[in-house]
Design an enzyme around this catalytic site. Structure first.
Site, PDB file in Angstrom:
ATOM      1  CG  LEU A  18      -2.160  -0.834   1.175  1.00 21.02           C
ATOM      2  CD1 LEU A  18      -2.936  -0.705   2.475  1.00 21.02           C
ATOM      3  CD2 LEU A  18      -3.030  -0.440  -0.004  1.00 21.02           C
ATOM      4  N   GLY A  21       5.901   2.541   3.236  1.00 20.79           N
ATOM      5  CA  GLY A  21       7.240   3.129   3.221  1.00 20.79           C
ATOM      6  C   GLY A  21       7.215   4.552   2.682  1.00 20.79           C
ATOM      7  N   PRO A 195     -13.427  -2.966   4.139  1.00 16.14           N
ATOM      8  CG  PRO A 195     -12.439  -3.542   2.099  1.00 16.14           C
ATOM      9  CD  PRO A 195     -13.592  -2.782   2.691  1.00 16.14           C
ATOM     10  CB  CYS A 385      27.734  -4.150  -9.509  1.00  9.25           C
ATOM     11  SG  CYS A 385      28.635  -5.000  -8.198  1.00  9.25           S
ATOM     12  CG  HIS A 511      25.443  -1.170  -6.256  1.00 11.39           C
ATOM     13  ND1 HIS A 511      24.616  -1.781  -7.173  1.00 11.39           N
ATOM     14  CD2 HIS A 511      26.299  -2.121  -5.836  1.00 11.39           C
ATOM     15  CE1 HIS A 511      24.948  -3.055  -7.288  1.00 11.39           C
ATOM     16  NE2 HIS A 511      25.972  -3.280  -6.478  1.00 11.39           N
ATOM     17  CD  GLU A 513      22.387   0.997  -7.898  1.00 10.88           C
ATOM     18  OE1 GLU A 513      23.380   1.557  -8.383  1.00 10.88           O
ATOM     19  OE2 GLU A 513      22.319  -0.234  -7.695  1.00 10.88           O
TER      20      GLU A 513
HETATM   21  N1  GLN Z   1      28.093 -10.995  -8.850  1.00  9.42           N
HETATM   22  C1  GLN Z   1      29.057  -9.948  -8.927  1.00  9.42           C
HETATM   23  C2  GLN Z   1      30.014  -9.965  -7.738  1.00  9.42           C
HETATM   24  O1  GLN Z   1      29.717 -10.546  -6.729  1.00  9.42           O
HETATM   25  C3  GLN Z   1      28.384  -8.604  -9.053  1.00  9.42           C
HETATM   26  C4  GLN Z   1      27.607  -8.230  -7.855  1.00  9.42           C
HETATM   27  C5  GLN Z   1      26.622  -7.119  -8.111  1.00  9.42           C
HETATM   28  O2  GLN Z   1      26.325  -6.823  -9.265  1.00  9.42           O
HETATM   29  N2  GLN Z   1      26.063  -6.528  -7.076  1.00  9.42           N
HETATM   30  O3  GLN Z   1      31.055  -9.361  -7.808  1.00  9.42           O
END
Ligand code: GLN
Length: 552
Positions: A18, A21, A195, A385, A511, A513
């Site tokens: 819903l 978060g 509900p 990654c 990462h 993001e």
């Molecule tokens: N599987 C890859 C590693 O362990 C990449 C990991 C990922 O993309 N988060 O290095």
């Protein structure tokens, strides 16, 4: 006298998903914008110690924090909405709570007592919820979201703990907000309140009387219906808030503010505060709703049917789009389809390609083909990654001529393991919490796209991986035009690669993001989107020019 931290507990009823978060984050944002210090906590009732070992198909993205905790994706919403930096203390699970209690029991700490859910488990839950209150700088308010739905067996100890807190902290220091559903029944042409009534009845059965209801609905709920909900649920009518579906999640705080949600919270706690300062947020939402440009970016991954597995990436594109006043239309392509039918079929009209992180060999060959297509066609690329690792494999195979280059993650007896196991990962057998996790510094090379994006030469980014670029191949790759654009400060780990002769081709071992914010997009996403907009404009200009030449 020490400051009294107030507590807001957010529960959910009727169905899951819903947006508890988003609701908890939005309320947090509004209170922070009124000048308060706010902490968000998520309680997850499952027995896993953390979501790190869970399949993203079931659980969605694992959100990694600076301190290297693998947490629930709701922490991503909290960080994005409140622009905060969270830690392992912001996400508690049944697994962690039991782990602590059982360890204590084995040590003999309970002095012969029978260890029980009430009071031992509930005490531990309350302790963890009150963690920040005991810190040097206690927050004005802690917002605690209880995962799951009221009525679930596994949520019960958490609900019991927050019920007790109402008693112990004093009712005017605690506020219960229940997020519920008011479904629209198309055949009857009506919204239905039953509900919600049942869900509140269930909550009251546990001893919790909500102070506010956030009623999720596809349509607006009129005053008569709000009055009815108010009466049946014993919640003042002004605190029956309509949380109508909105086109962007970033519009939710504005919608809640328009209905005085934050004002009601302030009144409940006896706070007399200035109106929230949300002008910048409003401007950002306005730009999201009215983009001037549209681009298509392909995402090629294993879980393309489950968008929650890529939550932060999706949000990062929304943030990056704001800078370019562009809407990023994400084209989800299964890497297995690319393997079967070739990259061109799916990627011929994209303006950029992103390959996200991932684990396991399935779909890797398709990703490598997709990368080759965009590299050879000068289409902007961002690899994250595993996406970066695939870019290295592709470059080694197709540019350096190492035909059987691959990653040690997938095959053990390789001639050219261009991606191999990090030295400190050798001999690690436990899966939970053992990767290279969390924030690490990275040095950025001069004259690279990454330097241009970050505007500096030293950054900190979050990681979650076991494998890395094999240093044996560094020189060969570099000699063939793959720049090592970012390395760890001791230069032992490659963090960023870039293709020199390409308009915008960047692969990162970390990462990005996870650090993008709505009013402060991540520099790499921002520049990737800019490059994709430029690519599209170029393509359009070129095709107009050739049309004009034909008609001459
Ligand atoms: N599987 C890859 C590693 O362990 C990449 C990991 C990922 O993309 N988060 O290095």
């Amino acid at each position: 006298m020490a400051k009294q931290t107030k507590y807001i507990f957010v529960t959910g009823g009727v169905v899951s998903s819903l947006g508890k978060g988003i609701s908890a984050s939005s309320i947090g944002l509004l209170l922070k914008s009124r000048g308060l210090s706010v902490v968000n906590i998520k309680c997850d009732p499952y027995i896993n110690v953390d979501p790190g070992t869970m399949n993203p198909f079931q659980h969605g993205e694992v959100y990694v924090t600076d301190d290297g905790s693998e947490t629930d994706l709701d922490l991503g919403h909290y960080e994005r909405f409140l622009n905060s930096i969270l830690t392992k203390e912001h996400n508690l699970t049944t697994g962690q709570v039991y782990n602590t209690v059982i360890t204590r029991e084995r040590r003999g700490d309970y002095l012969g007592a029978t260890v029980q859910v009430i009071p031992h488990i509930t005490e531990e839950i309350k302790n963890r919820i009150k963690h920040f209150e005991k810190s040097e700088n206690p927050p004005d308010v802690t917002i605690v979201e209880i995962g799951g739905t009221v009525g679930d067996i596994e949520s019960l100890p958490f609900l019991e703990a927050i019920r007790q807190m109402g008693l112990e902290e004093g009712r005017n220091n605690v506020m219960y907000i229940h997020v519920t559903l008011v479904p629209y029944i198309r055949t009857a042409g009506e919204l239905k309140t039953k509900p919600t009534q049942h869900s509140v009845k269930e909550l009251r059965g546990i001893g919790i009387q909500p102070d506010m209801l956030l009623c999720r609905s596809a349509k607006s709920i009129d005053d008569d219906m709000r009055k009815k909900i108010s009466l049946f649920c014993s919640v003042p009518m002004k605190a029956v808030i309509t949380a109508e579906d909105v086109s962007t999640i970033y519009g939710v705080p504005l919608n809640l503010h328009a209905q005085d949600t934050d004002k009601i919270v302030c009144e409940h706690f006896g706070w007399d505060l200035p109106e929230p300062d949300i002008a910048e947020w409003e401007k950002m939402v306005e730009t999201i709703i009215n983009p001037q440009k549209h681009i298509k970016i392909g995402i090629c991954g294993k879980y393309v049917n489950l968008k929650d597995a890529y939550k932060s990436i999706i949000e990062s594109f929304v943030h990056a789009g704001v800078t370019s006043i562009a809407e990023v239309d994400l084209i989800w392509v299964s890497s297995e389809d690319i393997k079967k039918h070739g990259a061109e079929k799916f990627l011929h009209d994209v303006d950029g390609l992103l390959i996200p992180g991932g684990f396991g060999e399935r779909g890797v060959e398709g990703k490598i083909e997709a990368i080759r297509f965009v590299r050879e066609n000068n289409i902007p690329f961002l690899g994250i990654c595993l996406g970066m690792q695939c870019a290295v494999i592709e470059y080694a195979r197709n540019v350096c001529g190492l035909e059987d280059a691959h990653s040690f993650e997938f095959y053990r007896d390789l001639k050219h393991p261009v991606i191999h196991l990090m030295a400190d990962q050798e001999g690690v057998t436990d899966l939970g919490g053992t990767m290279r996790l969390g924030a690490y510094p990275c040095k950025i090379e001069k004259g690279t796209k990454s330097e241009e994006a970050y505007g500096c030469n030293s950054v900190s980014e979050r990681h979650r991986h076991r494998y890395e670029l094999n240093n044996t191949y560094r020189e060969m790759l570099a000699d063939n035009g793959l720049t090592m654009a970012g390395v760890s400060p001791d230069e032992r780990l490659v963090e960023i690669v870039e293709v020199k002769d390409h308009p915008w081709f960047v692969g990162v071992q970390y990462h990005p993001e996870l650090k993008s914010r709505p009013t402060n997009p991540h520099p790499l996403f921002r520049d990737f989107v800019k490059a994709s907009v430029a690519y599209k404009e170029n393509k359009t200009a070129n095709s107009q020019e050739s049309e004009a030449n034909v008609s001459k």
